[in-house]
Design an enzyme around this catalytic site. Structure first.
Site, PDB file in Angstrom:
ATOM      1  CD  GLU A 200      -7.366   5.761  -2.466  1.00 50.72           C
ATOM      2  OE1 GLU A 200      -7.647   6.793  -2.832  1.00 50.72           O
ATOM      3  OE2 GLU A 200      -6.753   4.723  -3.203  1.00 50.72           O
ATOM      4  CD  GLU A 201      -4.846   2.926  -5.273  1.00 51.09           C
ATOM      5  OE1 GLU A 201      -5.315   3.567  -6.337  1.00 51.09           O
ATOM      6  OE2 GLU A 201      -3.773   3.501  -4.879  1.00 51.09           O
ATOM      7  CG  ASP A 247      -3.122   8.519  -0.480  1.00 49.40           C
ATOM      8  OD1 ASP A 247      -1.903   7.781  -0.507  1.00 49.40           O
ATOM      9  OD2 ASP A 247      -4.235   8.622  -1.024  1.00 49.40           O
TER      10      ASP A 247
END
Ligand SMILES: [Zn+2]
Length: 403
Positions: A200-201, A247
Site C-alpha cells: 500500500e505504501e 486503516d
C-alpha cells in the site's frame, strides 16, 4: 496511507447494483456474548494476534514473509474452514534500481458450503499489512498492524456462530437451491472474506504508480477472472457486496467521517453499534475516549469533497461499494517512528476489535447463534447453555459438507 487531496464528489458511481441489504440487528445479549478482545491476543509483546505483526514488514523482506506466515498459521490452526489464497505480482519501484519487488496479497474466505463460488456475495474486510520502508525500523502499529489484528479477531469471533447458523439452515431446508440469490434465500449466499493487501505504501513519494501495488494488481486480476457461465456474479470483483477498509486505527479518540453516500447505510450501522456498545459498557475506552468515533449517525446525503488515497481506490474505480473506516484527521503518529506498539491506546484497539466483530455478526445475520463463552475450567469440552431458539446446540458441531 496517503495524504489527503480534494476532488469533486461524486467521482464514480457504483456499476454493480447492491443486490442485498445484508443486515440483522443484534440483541443486547448477543452483543454481550461476543468474545472479549483480550491481552492474550492484543498484548504488544506477547499477544497472539497483534505482536507478530509489530515488526518492519516492507514488501519482499523477511519481515513481510514472517507476517504472511503468521496469517497462514492463524487460519490453518484456528479457522480451518476458511479457504486461504494468495495473489502475487511484481513491480519495480522508484527505489528498487530496476529490480522487481514481489507483492503478495493474502485472503481467507468462508462461504456457505452449498453455494457455488460465483453465487456468493461477500463482505470483504480489508487492511494492508505492509509497512513503510522509511524511516528505517518503522513499525506502523496503526498503519496497519492493528487493523490486521482486529480483522483476525473478528473472523475468530464469528466463526463458530457461522457454523451453527449454516448447519441450522441446512437442517431446516433454508439452504436455497445452490443457484444463487435470485431464489428468495439471499441469506444463504452471504459469505465473508478477510483480505490483507501488500504494497500500500509508497517507496519514495506517493504517486499513482508508487503506491497501492497490491490493491491495483488484485483489482485488475479479479475483474478479469470470470465466474463460470450462469453464475449470479460475473467475476471475482462482483462478488464483493461491501469493501470495508480499515486503516490508521489504534490511537485514542478517532473521528471517522462518512465518506460515501452509497454506503452511508453501513456507516450508520457502525455508528449505532458503537453507541450501543458504549451504553452497554462493553467499551473499554469509554472514559478516555468518550466522544463517538462515528459521529454522523443521522442520514447524511451531503457530499464529502474529501477523498483519501488508500487501497479502496482501484476497487472504487471499478464500481465496488466501499466503507472506508479511517480517521480524519489522521493519528498524530502517522508516518513517524512513534507509530509503534508503545504508542497505541490499548482500550481503543480492543474496542475496534469488538466493534468490527459486532458489525460482521450483524452482516452475517448471527442473532441467535452466538453462544456464551465457556468458562476456562470446562476446557471448552462441554456445551454452553443454549437459551436461544433455533440455534443448533453444541460447540463441537461441524458442517458435514465441509469435512
Ligand atoms: Zn501509511
Amino acid at each position: 496511507m496517503a495524504p489527503l487531496f480534494h476532488l469533486l464528489f461524486p467521482i464514480l458511481l457504483p456499476l454493480f447494483p447492491t443486490l442485498t441489504t445484508a443486515w440483522t440487528d443484534l440483541s443486547d445479549e448477543t452483543l454481550a456474548r461476543l468474545p472479549n478482545p483480550s491481552d492474550t491476543d492484543f498484548d504488544i509483546t506477547t499477544g497472539a494476534l497483534l505482536s507478530p505483526i509489530l515488526i518492519p514488514r516492507v514488501p519482499g523482506t523477511e519481515g513481510s514473509l514472517k507476517v504472511l506466515n503468521h496469517f497462514q498459521n492463524f487460519f490453518a490452526t484456528k479457522l480451518p474452514y476458511w479457504k486461504t489464497s494468495t495473489q502475487n505480482s511484481t513491480a519495480t519501484t522508484p527505489t528498487s534500481n530496476g529490480a522487481e519487488i514481489p507483492f503478495v496479497n493474502f485472503y481467507a474466505t468462508r462461504d456457505p458450503p452449498w453455494a457455488g463460488e460465483g453465487n456468493v456475495g461477500r463482505l470483504v474486510l480489508v487492511a494492508h499489512y505492509d509497512s513503510k520502508s522509511t524511516p528505517e525500523g518503522f513499525i506502523g502499529a496503526t498503519d496497519s498492524a492493528v487493523p490486521c489484528a482486529v480483522l483476525m479477531h473478528a473472523a475468530q469471533a464469528v466463526d463458530e456462530a457461522l457454523t451453527r447458523k449454516w448447519e441450522n439452515m441446512r437442517v431446516k431446508g433454508l439452504a436455497g437451491d445452490g443457484l444463487g440469490d435470485g431464489d428468495g434465500h439471499e441469506d444463504a449466499y452471504r459469505g465473508v472474506m478477510i483480505l490483507f493487501l501488500d504494497g500500500e505504501e509508497a517507496f519514495h513519494s506517493w504517486t499513482n504508480e508508487d503506491s497501492l501495488y497490491g490493491a491495483r494488481s488484485l483489482a485488475n486480476t479479479w475483474e478479469s477472472t470470470p465466474h463460470t457461465a450462469l453464475s449470479q456474479r460475473k467475476n471475482h470483483l462482483s462478488s464483493i457486496d461491501l469493501f470495508l477498509l480499515l486503516d490508521l486505527l489504534g490511537s485514542k479518540s478517532p473521528t471517522i467521517p462518512s465518506y460515501f453516500p452509497t454506503t452511508h447505510w453501513a456507516y450508520t450501522h457502525m455508528a449505532t453499534l458503537e453507541s450501543r456498545l458504549r451504553q452497554l459498557n462493553h467499551f473499554l475506552s469509554h472514559k478516555t475516549s468518550p466522544n463517538p468515533w462515528f459521529f454522523e449517525p443521522a442520514t447524511k446525503e451531503e457530499k464529502h469533497s474529501m477523498m483519501i488515497q488508500d487501497d479502496h481506490i482501484p476497487f472504487l474505480a471499478r464500481g465496488v461499494e466501499v466503507l472506508h473506516v479511517i480517521p480524519a484527521p489522521f493519528p498524530r503518529v502517522w508516518h513517524v517512528m512513534e507509530d509503534d506498539g508503545e504508542h497505541l491506546d490499548m482500550p481503543t484497539v480492543k474496542d475496534w476489535a469488538r466493534l468490527t466483530a459486532a458489525f460482521l455478526a450483524g452482516w452475517l445475520g448471527l442473532e441467535g447463534f452466538v453462544e456464551a463463552s465457556l468458562p476456562v475450567a470446562n476446557g471448552g469440552a462441554e456445551e454452553a447453555e443454549d437459551v436461544t431458539s433455533g440455534a443448533v446446540r453444541g460447540r463441537g458441531l461441524r458442517l458435514k459438507t465441509e469435512l
